[in-house]
Design an enzyme around this catalytic site. Structure first.
Site, PDB file in Angstrom:
ATOM      1  N   ARG A  36      -7.160   4.516   2.501  1.00 20.69           N
ATOM      2  CA  ARG A  36      -6.174   5.435   3.087  1.00 20.69           C
ATOM      3  C   ARG A  36      -5.642   6.472   2.106  1.00 20.69           C
ATOM      4  NH1 ARG A  36      -2.240   1.979   6.906  1.00 20.69           N
ATOM      5  NH2 ARG A  36      -1.553   4.058   7.485  1.00 20.69           N
ATOM      6  N   HIS A  56     -15.159   5.039  -0.731  1.00 22.16           N
ATOM      7  CA  HIS A  56     -13.734   5.284  -0.996  1.00 22.16           C
ATOM      8  C   HIS A  56     -13.352   5.040  -2.453  1.00 22.16           C
ATOM      9  CE1 HIS A  56     -13.057   6.018   3.201  1.00 22.16           C
ATOM     10  NE2 HIS A  56     -13.674   4.894   3.506  1.00 22.16           N
ATOM     11  N   PRO A  85      -0.724  -4.382  -1.067  1.00 21.67           N
ATOM     12  CA  PRO A  85      -0.265  -5.524  -1.835  1.00 21.67           C
ATOM     13  C   PRO A  85       1.240  -5.541  -2.051  1.00 21.67           C
ATOM     14  CG  PRO A  85      -1.400  -3.941  -3.230  1.00 21.67           C
ATOM     15  CD  PRO A  85      -1.136  -3.292  -1.943  1.00 21.67           C
ATOM     16  N   GLU A  86       1.800  -6.728  -1.972  1.00 26.48           N
ATOM     17  CA  GLU A  86       3.199  -6.959  -2.308  1.00 26.48           C
ATOM     18  C   GLU A  86       3.198  -7.722  -3.643  1.00 26.48           C
ATOM     19  OE1 GLU A  86       5.455  -8.486   1.063  1.00 26.48           O
ATOM     20  OE2 GLU A  86       3.839  -7.944   2.408  1.00 26.48           O
TER      21      GLU A  86
END
Length: 263
Positions: free
Chosen positions: A111, A93, A2-3
């Site tokens: 990740r 996850h 996300p930005e």
DNA sequence: CGTAGACCCTGGAAGC
DNA sequence: TGCTTCCAGGGTCTAC
């Protein structure tokens, strides 16, 4: 992942669900997501506290707690914060669960780059706040020998811009990512300033860009991906001049642009 | 001062 | 059906 527009959307979807709630229990399944302090210390400083406010600073989410604690969250590439009913099963996850009694907040991160901290680094001004002015941008541009792509990605210069919005901003401004910052004219600097505000504002209005993993706290995708003009469009024709868009590596990241109309 | 590359990870897509 | 290679919304560190 996300930005600024995505983190802002997460904040807006999460805040009404968790502000005012008490954290009754925290489970951490992957210790390395807790940065700078031990899991035990993190848990001790968070459990029993009330969530007073949710804020955003650049790509960071700030959770203000009673007792003058502030937890900072960075989602990096694939982090998600999902608000779910009490007792929702942990997924493959899911690395942490915050229990509010009736609801739970699940931190999910494929990740494993994202995490929680009590620290917040020094970063540049918020591009959509009044503190970010054309004069500020001009001063920073004049002082830099970096190319524009690197400048936009530098969180110490402007907070919150990442790879997608950097490329879209440069297209909007009609500027090449390879241009040296200090070489911009007054007019070009102003075009860049306006493009930064315009593209980020549009990104928020469309609740962010969902290309791979991004969803908000309610598991909803954004829609700004439909409005992208250069990011991921290499090989397609430029919507402005009809020439072929290309992809090159700048500042260590994939950069998408039109070599014909971005000067 | 600046850049390039490695690294932290998993997984999807494309190439063979 | 493999198996390999490349790629990914980020940031930090080292080497040059």
């Amino acid at each position: 992942m996300p930005e600024l527009p995505e983190v802002e959307t997460i904040k807006r979807t999460l805040a009404p669900k968790i502000v005012g709630k008490t954290i009754y229990r925290v489970e951490v399944y992957l210790p390395k997501i807790i940065k700078n302090v031990s899991v035990a210390e993190f848990t001790r400083r968070v459990v029993g506290k009330e969530i007073l406010a949710l804020k955003r600073r650049g790509k960071y989410l700030l959770i203000d707690l009673s007792g003058k604690e502030t937890v900072t969250v960075h989602l990096r590439m694939t982090g998600k914060l999902l608000i779910l009913p009490n007792g929702s099963p942990k997924e493959k996850h899911t690395h942490a669960i915050f229990d509010f009694g009736d609801l739970e907040l699940h931190f999910n991160d494929i990740r494993q780059f994202g995490g929680f901290s009590f620290e917040m680094p020094e970063i540049g001004p918020e591009p959509l706040d009044d503190e970010f002015t054309l004069e500020y941008l001009k001063t920073k541009l004049k002082a830099s020998r970096k190319n524009l792509k690197a400048v936009l990605l530098d969180q110490k210069i402007i907070a919150g811009i990442g790879n997608i919005y950097a490329d879209e901003i440069l297209f909007e401004a009609g500027l090449s990512p390879k241009r040296i910052a200090a070489g911009l004219s007054e007019d070009e600097a102003e075009e860049l300033f306006k493009a930064i505000r315009k593209v980020l504002t549009l990104g928020i209005e469309h609740r962010g860009t969902s290309i791979r993993d991004y969803v908000d706290a309610e598991n909803q995708q954004g829609s700004f991906q439909r409005l992208l003009k250069v990011y991921g469009k290499n090989g397609s024709l430029c919507v402005r001049c009809n020439k072929v868009l290309i992809r090159e590596r700048h500042a260590g990241r994939s950069t998408h642009y039109c070599p014909h109309c971005q000067k």
